[in-house]
Enzyme design. Sequence first.
Site, mmCIF file in Angstrom:
data_model
loop_
_atom_site.group_PDB
_atom_site.id
_atom_site.type_symbol
_atom_site.label_atom_id
_atom_site.label_comp_id
_atom_site.label_asym_id
_atom_site.label_seq_id
_atom_site.Cartn_x
_atom_site.Cartn_y
_atom_site.Cartn_z
ATOM 1 N N HIS A 1 23.276 -20.875 5.521
ATOM 2 C CA HIS A 1 24.588 -21.102 4.918
ATOM 3 C C HIS A 1 24.425 -21.548 3.466
ATOM 4 C CE1 HIS A 1 27.449 -21.191 8.496
ATOM 5 N NE2 HIS A 1 26.264 -21.022 9.055
ATOM 6 N N GLU B 1 25.679 -28.787 12.568
ATOM 7 C CA GLU B 1 24.546 -28.296 13.357
ATOM 8 C C GLU B 1 23.313 -29.184 13.221
ATOM 9 O OE1 GLU B 1 23.594 -24.174 13.418
ATOM 10 O OE2 GLU B 1 25.646 -23.545 13.840
#
Length: 612
Positions: free
Chosen positions: A592, A317
Site C-alpha cells: 500500500h 493489518e
Amino acid sequence: MALRESPFSNCFLEGLHTVGWGLILPCFWFLDRLIAVCMSTSLERAQRAEQECYLHPLKVFFGSILFLFLFLATAPLAFLGFLLWAPLQVSRRPFSYHQEPLSSPAPCQEGERTRGFELGATKATFGFATANVCLLPDSIARFNNLGHTQRRAAAIGQSIVQGVNRPHIRIFVDSPSSCGTLSPSSSLLPGPTNNPPGSYGATAVTDGQPLPPTPVVGHSDCGPGDQATGEIPTTPAKSGDLNDVARIPCSDNEEHPPSAEPVVSNSNQNADEHGRKGHRNPPRALRNQGGCAGSNDVPWEVSPLFPANVDIMCLEEVFDKRAAGMLKDTLRPLFNHILYDVGVYACQPPGCCCSTFKFFNSGLFLASRYPLLEAQYHCFPNGRGEDALAAKGLLSAKVLVGQSHGQKNVVGYFNCTHLHAPEGEGEIRCEQLNMITKWIHEFQQAHGKPDEVVVFDVLCGDFNFDNCSPDDVLEQKHSLFEEYTDPCRAGPGQEKPWVIGTLLEQPTLYHEDVRTPENLQRTLESEELRRKYISPPVALEGCPMVYPDFGQPWVGRRIDYILFRESTVAKHCRAEIEEYTFVTQLAGLTDHIPVGMRLSVTLEPDDAQADD
C-alpha cells in the site's frame, strides 16, 4: 479519566493470559514456519535464480519435516494453553494501551510549532497519517508476496521515526509570481538510500538484520558523530530546528544554473552542511491543481519521507503480536500514547456483535502524541470468508490537544477502521459504513462534554473500495461521504485529477521502478509508469470497462482514506487542509501507499476567549 494500560482488570488475570499464550506460541510459530518454508516471495525466487542456488528443494523438504515434527510435539501444550487462554478473552478489554512516562517527553514537544492549543493559541496544525503495513504472520503475508514479518516491522518502525522526527522545513521562492510554498523534498533532507542488489525490499540486510535507515538531519543535539553512526535520534529537537526556512532566490527574468543550491536558514551550522551535502534534485513544490495557493484545491505532493511532525498515526493489518510489540517499542519515544493489539479473540459471550470465532485481532494500531481521554472499539458482525477470521472493526479515540484561553479543554476525535476486503461484496462494506456512522455518533454523544471545544473529527483507514471501480459503485454513493469530506474526491465515481492510487500490484512489488522510495516516487509521478504498478479499477462481472474516461488521467485504486468532518467541531472553529501527501518511504515493505494530511485549525475569538 486516564486509560488503564493493561487490558485486564487485575494482575492475576493478566498473568494467566500470559501463561496461556506462552504455551500456545511455540506451536503457532512452528506451524507458521512450516507453511512459510514452502512459500517464496518473488524477490527470493529472483535471488535464487541470480545465485544459481539449487538447494532450495532440499531446504523445503527437510524444513517441512522438521517443522511438522516440532508442531506435532508442541500441539498438546498448545491445547492446554488454549483451554486457559480462550475463556479469558471474555474479560479482556479489546485493546492494550501504552503511555510513555511524563519524564520522557515526545520529541518536538518544545518546538517552535505550537503543539495543539497547549499555550492557549488560536491556531494550530495537526498532522495525520495512515498506512496498511501487512504485518500478518509470515506464512500468511507471503500470500501477498511479502515475507519476513519481524524484519519488516523493525524497518517500518524505523522508517516512520526517520520521516516524522525531522525538521518541518518550509521553502519559499523569492519571486513576484510565486504561488505558494515548496515542500521539504529529498533535495534538503537525505531520503532513504537505494538498496544494494539482494537487499530485502527497501531495507538493506546484514546477517539477517535490517540496517538502520539514513540518519535524520537537522536536530541540533546531534553532533557529527551521531550523524555518522546512522542512529535515529530520539531526544527532543530544539525549537529552532522544527520550522527551518529555506529561501530560494528566484526572479522572473533570471535563470539559475541547475547546480544552484538553496540557502537554508538554520542556527545549526552542522545540520546545514549535512543538508547541502544531501542535495540531489531541485526542490519540489507542494502542487496545487488550481495553480496558485489561493485556489480551492488541495496542496499535495508525492514524498519519499513521512510528513514531519505527524501527531496521530493509524496503521492497519498489524495482526502479528510480536510485530505490534516491536512497533510500539520503536515508536514510543515519538508517540507517548499507543493503542495496540486492538480487537477481540476466540468466542465472545451471547449478545456480543462478534459471534464467530476470531483467530486474529482487528490489526488496528494507533499512535498519538496527545493524551488519550477515551477509547472504544467495535467489531463488525458481518464479516464473511477469510475476513470473518479477523476481528475487523472501528477504533474511536478522544484526544486532549490543549486548553483555550477560557480554560476549556480543547479535544479532537480520531477514528480508524479496516473494512471487508473481498471484491464483489459491496453490500457488506455498505453495512459496515452504516455501523461506523452510528458508532462514531454514539461515541461522541457518550463522551462529549458541553464545556469542551472540539477542533477536529477525523476518520481514516483501509476502506477496501475505491472511487473509480464500477464494482464499488454502492460504496461510492454512501451517505458517509456527505458527512465527511474526502480531499481527493470530486464526486461519486470521480477522483480529482491529481489523485494517485494507493494499492500496488503484488507480483511487481520488487521491480526496480518501485523497490526503493525514490524510485517509487518517480513512478507515481509518471502516469505511464503508474499503469504498470498501481492496481487498476475492478469491472463489474460480465461488463466491459473503459478506463479512464476520455481526457481524464489514469488514477488506479485508491483504497486508503483520510476524511475529516466540520459539522461536529466547535461553532467558531475553522479547518482547512494545509497539505496532502502520498508517501513512498515504505517501498518494498508493504503493498500500500501510505497517505498523510495536515489540517490547519483556527479558533475564532468567541471560542478562544470563551465568550460563547
